[in-house]
Design an enzyme around this catalytic site. Sequence first.
Site, PDB file in Angstrom:
ATOM      1  N   ARG A 170       0.813  -1.231   0.000  1.00 43.08           N
ATOM      2  CA  ARG A 170       0.000   0.000   0.000  1.00 43.08           C
ATOM      3  C   ARG A 170       0.847   1.283   0.000  1.00 43.08           C
ATOM      4  O   ARG A 170       0.442   2.304   0.583  1.00 43.08           O
ATOM      5  CB  ARG A 170      -0.969   0.041   1.195  1.00 43.08           C
ATOM      6  CG  ARG A 170      -1.932  -1.105   1.243  1.00 43.08           C
ATOM      7  CD  ARG A 170      -2.945  -1.108   0.101  1.00 43.08           C
ATOM      8  NE  ARG A 170      -3.707  -2.321   0.134  1.00 43.08           N
ATOM      9  CZ  ARG A 170      -3.384  -3.442  -0.548  1.00 43.08           C
ATOM     10  NH1 ARG A 170      -2.356  -3.453  -1.372  1.00 43.08           N
ATOM     11  NH2 ARG A 170      -4.113  -4.519  -0.441  1.00 43.08           N
ATOM     12  N   SER A 222     -10.501   0.191   4.242  1.00 41.94           N
ATOM     13  CA  SER A 222      -9.666  -0.090   5.418  1.00 41.94           C
ATOM     14  C   SER A 222      -9.033   1.200   5.941  1.00 41.94           C
ATOM     15  O   SER A 222      -8.353   1.899   5.200  1.00 41.94           O
ATOM     16  CB  SER A 222      -8.559  -1.078   5.058  1.00 41.94           C
ATOM     17  OG  SER A 222      -9.128  -2.326   4.730  1.00 41.94           O
ATOM     18  N   GLU A 292      -3.983   3.686   6.881  1.00 37.63           N
ATOM     19  CA  GLU A 292      -3.860   3.490   5.426  1.00 37.63           C
ATOM     20  C   GLU A 292      -4.464   4.691   4.700  1.00 37.63           C
ATOM     21  O   GLU A 292      -4.008   5.061   3.628  1.00 37.63           O
ATOM     22  CB  GLU A 292      -4.592   2.201   5.015  1.00 37.63           C
ATOM     23  CG  GLU A 292      -4.523   1.923   3.524  1.00 37.63           C
ATOM     24  CD  GLU A 292      -5.075   0.550   3.151  1.00 37.63           C
ATOM     25  OE1 GLU A 292      -4.890  -0.423   3.912  1.00 37.63           O
ATOM     26  OE2 GLU A 292      -5.693   0.439   2.079  1.00 37.63           O
TER      27      GLU A 292
HETATM   28  C1  LIG Z   1     -15.462   0.628   0.272  1.00 37.20           C
HETATM   29  C2  LIG Z   1     -13.984   0.745  -0.010  1.00 37.20           C
HETATM   30  C3  LIG Z   1     -13.253  -0.413  -0.228  1.00 37.20           C
HETATM   31  C4  LIG Z   1     -11.876  -0.324  -0.495  1.00 37.20           C
HETATM   32  N1  LIG Z   1     -11.177  -1.474  -0.709  1.00 37.20           N
HETATM   33  C5  LIG Z   1      -9.857  -1.392  -1.012  1.00 37.20           C
HETATM   34  C6  LIG Z   1      -9.115  -2.580  -1.300  1.00 37.20           C
HETATM   35  O1  LIG Z   1      -9.625  -3.691  -1.314  1.00 37.20           O
HETATM   36  N2  LIG Z   1      -7.786  -2.431  -1.580  1.00 37.20           N
HETATM   37  C7  LIG Z   1      -7.182  -1.213  -1.595  1.00 37.20           C
HETATM   38  O2  LIG Z   1      -5.970  -1.138  -1.878  1.00 37.20           O
HETATM   39  N3  LIG Z   1      -7.867  -0.087  -1.344  1.00 37.20           N
HETATM   40  C8  LIG Z   1      -9.179  -0.137  -1.060  1.00 37.20           C
HETATM   41  N4  LIG Z   1      -9.876   1.008  -0.796  1.00 37.20           N
HETATM   42  C9  LIG Z   1      -9.182   2.302  -0.849  1.00 37.20           C
HETATM   43  C10 LIG Z   1      -9.196   2.913  -2.260  1.00 37.20           C
HETATM   44  O3  LIG Z   1     -10.143   2.271  -3.070  1.00 37.20           O
HETATM   45  C11 LIG Z   1      -7.833   2.836  -2.921  1.00 37.20           C
HETATM   46  O4  LIG Z   1      -6.836   3.435  -2.101  1.00 37.20           O
HETATM   47  C12 LIG Z   1      -7.816   3.550  -4.284  1.00 37.20           C
HETATM   48  O5  LIG Z   1      -6.608   3.290  -4.932  1.00 37.20           O
HETATM   49  C13 LIG Z   1      -8.009   5.047  -4.151  1.00 37.20           C
HETATM   50  O6  LIG Z   1      -8.115   5.569  -5.468  1.00 37.20           O
HETATM   51  P1  LIG Z   1      -8.737   7.027  -5.675  1.00 37.20           P
HETATM   52  O7  LIG Z   1      -8.727   7.322  -7.112  1.00 37.20           O
HETATM   53  O8  LIG Z   1     -10.038   7.127  -4.983  1.00 37.20           O
HETATM   54  O9  LIG Z   1      -7.639   7.907  -4.908  1.00 37.20           O
HETATM   55  P2  LIG Z   1      -7.916   9.234  -4.061  1.00 37.20           P
HETATM   56  O10 LIG Z   1      -8.458   8.832  -2.726  1.00 37.20           O
HETATM   57  O11 LIG Z   1      -8.684  10.203  -4.853  1.00 37.20           O
HETATM   58  O12 LIG Z   1      -6.408   9.762  -3.902  1.00 37.20           O
HETATM   59  C14 LIG Z   1      -5.460   9.007  -3.189  1.00 37.20           C
HETATM   60  C15 LIG Z   1      -4.083   9.667  -3.323  1.00 37.20           C
HETATM   61  O13 LIG Z   1      -3.653   9.578  -4.675  1.00 37.20           O
HETATM   62  C16 LIG Z   1      -3.419  10.873  -5.203  1.00 37.20           C
HETATM   63  N5  LIG Z   1      -3.850  10.838  -6.607  1.00 37.20           N
HETATM   64  C17 LIG Z   1      -4.996  10.327  -7.107  1.00 37.20           C
HETATM   65  N6  LIG Z   1      -4.994  10.417  -8.445  1.00 37.20           N
HETATM   66  C18 LIG Z   1      -3.831  11.014  -8.804  1.00 37.20           C
HETATM   67  C19 LIG Z   1      -3.252  11.401 -10.048  1.00 37.20           C
HETATM   68  N7  LIG Z   1      -3.847  11.168 -11.217  1.00 37.20           N
HETATM   69  N8  LIG Z   1      -2.052  12.002 -10.038  1.00 37.20           N
HETATM   70  C20 LIG Z   1      -1.396  12.234  -8.861  1.00 37.20           C
HETATM   71  N9  LIG Z   1      -1.899  11.898  -7.660  1.00 37.20           N
HETATM   72  C21 LIG Z   1      -3.103  11.288  -7.636  1.00 37.20           C
HETATM   73  C22 LIG Z   1      -4.249  11.825  -4.352  1.00 37.20           C
HETATM   74  O14 LIG Z   1      -3.745  13.150  -4.377  1.00 37.20           O
HETATM   75  C23 LIG Z   1      -4.100  11.172  -2.995  1.00 37.20           C
HETATM   76  O15 LIG Z   1      -2.849  11.507  -2.446  1.00 37.20           O
HETATM   77  C24 LIG Z   1     -11.248   0.938  -0.543  1.00 37.20           C
HETATM   78  C25 LIG Z   1     -12.006   2.110  -0.348  1.00 37.20           C
HETATM   79  C26 LIG Z   1     -13.355   2.013  -0.101  1.00 37.20           C
HETATM   80  C27 LIG Z   1     -14.153   3.264   0.074  1.00 37.20           C
END
Ligand SMILES: Cc1cc2nc3c(=O)[nH]c(=O)nc-3n(C[C@H](O)[C@H](O)[C@H](O)COP(=O)(O)OP(=O)(O)OC[C@H]3O[C@@H](n4cnc5c(N)ncnc54)[C@H](O)[C@@H]3O)c2cc1C
Length: 299
Positions: A170, A222, A292
């Site tokens: 992660r 998580s 996380e």
């Molecule tokens: C119900 C639920 C279940 C989940 N299950 C999992 C799981 O099984 N496994 C897991 O690993 N995670 C899980 N997560 C967490 C989440 O899905 C992951 O961390 C996912 O990768 C976040 O992606 P996002 O686009 O929403 O990132 P965001 O939350 O929008 O951003 C996360 C970080 O990335 C940066 N970022 C995003 N896009 C860019 C870009 N294009 N350029 C530069 N920086 C960027 C942001 O600035 C921030 O620092 C879960 C979340 C939820 C709500």
Amino acid sequence: MLRLPPPYASRLLRDESLARYTAARLGGAADLLYVARESEAELSAVVSAAWAQEVPVRVLGGGANVLVADSGVRGLVVINDVSQVSFQADGIVEVSSGHALTVLARKCGTHGLSGFEWAVSVPGTVGGAVVNNAGAHGGDMAGNVVSVRLLEGGAGVTTLMQAELAYAYRTSALKQRTDHHYLVLSARLALTTDEPEAIQARMAAFIAHRKRTQPPGASLGSIFKNPPGDYAGRLIESCGLKGFRMGGAQVSPVHANFFVNDAGATAADYLAMVAHVQRVVREQTGVMLETEIEMIGYS
Ligand SMILES: Cc1cc2nc3c(=O)[nH]c(=O)nc-3n(C[C@H](O)[C@H](O)[C@H](O)COP(=O)(O)OP(=O)(O)OC[C@H]3O[C@@H](n4cnc5c(N)ncnc54)[C@H](O)[C@@H]3O)c2cc1C
């Protein structure tokens, strides 16, 4: 004040609540908000304009891993909804950073490409997953990424190879950066081939497992990383904290590592719960849980 080039200037929103752009459905407003839907060029132009004018900028995908402060975020927040993908020979997939993980997993399955099934029920975008090294069911981005294209203030577009991303559980070299002066544009993934029916069956099993073991509704997934050799959820549950409530947030009775926002929770409720759970788990088990999720808008 931020000046954007003409086609984009009229789409700039002011004082826009971020609650609808995050999976936990909470948090304050961004001073400025831009939702990029069209193209990589649009995304790059908006972020570059902010860098050039020294307006702080934060790019979000699905907001699925961020806890936004109740006081909001200063400067510009860009929501990346640019969704493009091309399937090339030999299992290579070129995908824009704003592409939803769940939709991409299904498209890969339809193309008979295996290795990305793990993402079928992980919320968020490719960009967030590249940064976080998202993963599930034994797979993760580190297992798929060949290289990533970045836009960097001053350096233009660069390509990082997988080894340079320093992936670990992660986390990545990008997640360790505190400057946030980069934009993930796209990722090149390497997958293998399999029968679409077999891929669909694996994805269906992952979805069913998630429905059985994780709560529906607003949450951030998580909250804590699993400590080596154990599970954060198991530790929290062993301390009797399942169902524990603080304000509008509750430690999920289904999965103790999920805090659900089922009653108008604030970011302050989440933070208080994080601190409480960390303290109780440390006192009762000796383990200090590490978050996380990422807090934004706090500095
Ligand atoms: C119900 C639920 C279940 C989940 N299950 C999992 C799981 O099984 N496994 C897991 O690993 N995670 C899980 N997560 C967490 C989440 O899905 C992951 O961390 C996912 O990768 C976040 O992606 P996002 O686009 O929403 O990132 P965001 O939350 O929008 O951003 C996360 C970080 O990335 C940066 N970022 C995003 N896009 C860019 C870009 N294009 N350029 C530069 N920086 C960027 C942001 O600035 C921030 O620092 C879960 C979340 C939820 C709500």
